[in-house]
Design a protein around this motif. Structure first.
Motif: not given
Length: 288
Positions: A125, A142, A183, A148
């Motif tokens: 991410c 997301c 995140c 995460c």
């Protein structure tokens, strides 16, 4: 005296002299360590997760011993029970804290947030977020690559293959905050677990204007303000086209959930709602 005896005597003298010098140096430069640090560390959960803001339980124990006031310090894994034990050892007072849990503030699954392109790169991410806004029309949502989940040391998260979103396993979550830090889209938040594990929050972080947000995701918050108007406790505010529910003020009345036109507000662990009678529906209907 033989050469052997002279050698032995010389070595003994040198050894004794060196021992005296080392002992004197150790005494001069030794660092005093409060024995209570070991006692406090013993009651900590030894998770070394960093959720307390320190690099490990040992460092947190040292901070607790040195602090005059420990009301602002908290071990999220051990919670109030562990902090009470630590406070008892130190003769200090720990602040009462409500249990916390991580929540995912994105409800844009594959059905309501269609893909506009395909990402073909490193499965991270953090890397994907640095390259582009995402593979859907929502640049706030997301990315679904699981940073995460990788950051969680307690197996309290997993990626749902059907929705493409992370799922929190509440019983395992210790609110260490590792997933929050991992995140890049800042869609994970620590919130009060709530009485009977019930809580209400806006599962969206999209700050685009209503029409743009709704086009990108069917369940996006459109900042219409209906929830803010109906809340009797002043727990909801609208900032940058996005509603936010303050868990300190929210009384879990669920009125905001009923009026949200996009179902962006989530109610967790509540019993099923009772169906309203015809009379109740008539009373609530606006007068012509």
């Amino acid at each position: 005296m033989s050469v052997v005896m002279i050698t032995i005597a010389t070595l003994v003298v040198l050894g004794a002299t060196a021992a005296v010098i080392l002992y004197a140096a150790a005494q001069k430069f030794k660092v005093y360590e409060d024995p209570r640090i070991d006692q406090v560390e013993a009651v900590l959960p030894a998770a070394n997760c960093g959720g307390c803001g320190f690099p490990g339980c040992r460092a947190f124990a040292e901070a607790l011993v040195k602090a005059d006031d420990i009301s602002t310090l908290l071990c999220p894994v051990g919670g109030a029970a562990v902090m009470a034990q630590a406070a008892g050892i130190l003769g200090k007072e720990a602040a009462a804290t409500a249990p916390m849990v991580a929540v995912v503030r994105c409800n844009g699954n594959c059905d309501v947030r269609p893909k506009t392109n395909n990402y073909d790169g490193a499965s991270s991410c953090a890397i994907a977020a640095s390259l582009y806004g995402g593979d859907t029309g929502c640049s706030f949502g997301c990315l679904g690559l699981g940073d995460c989940v990788d950051a969680c040391q307690f197996d309290a998260m997993y990626m749902d293959e059907k929705t493409g979103l992370p799922v929190i396993i509440e019983d395992k979550c210790v609110a260490c905050g590792a997933c929050v830090k991992a995140c890049p889209k800042i869609i994970i938040q620590l919130r009060k677990k709530g009485p009977k594990s019930r809580r209400i929050f806006v599962s969206c972080v999209n700050k685009d204007k209503g029409g743009v947000a709704r086009k990108a995701c069917e369940v996006a918050c459109i900042g219409c303000g209906k929830c803010e108007k109906v809340c009797p406790h002043g727990a909801i505010t609208i900032t940058n086209n996005l509603a936010y529910i303050d868990d300190e003020k929210c009384k879990l009345c669920r009125k905001c959930v009923e009026v949200c036109p996009t179902n962006a507000i989530h109610e967790i662990n509540f019993p099923p709602r009772k169906e309203k009678t015809t009379e109740e529906k008539t009373e609530e209907a606006p007068a012509n």
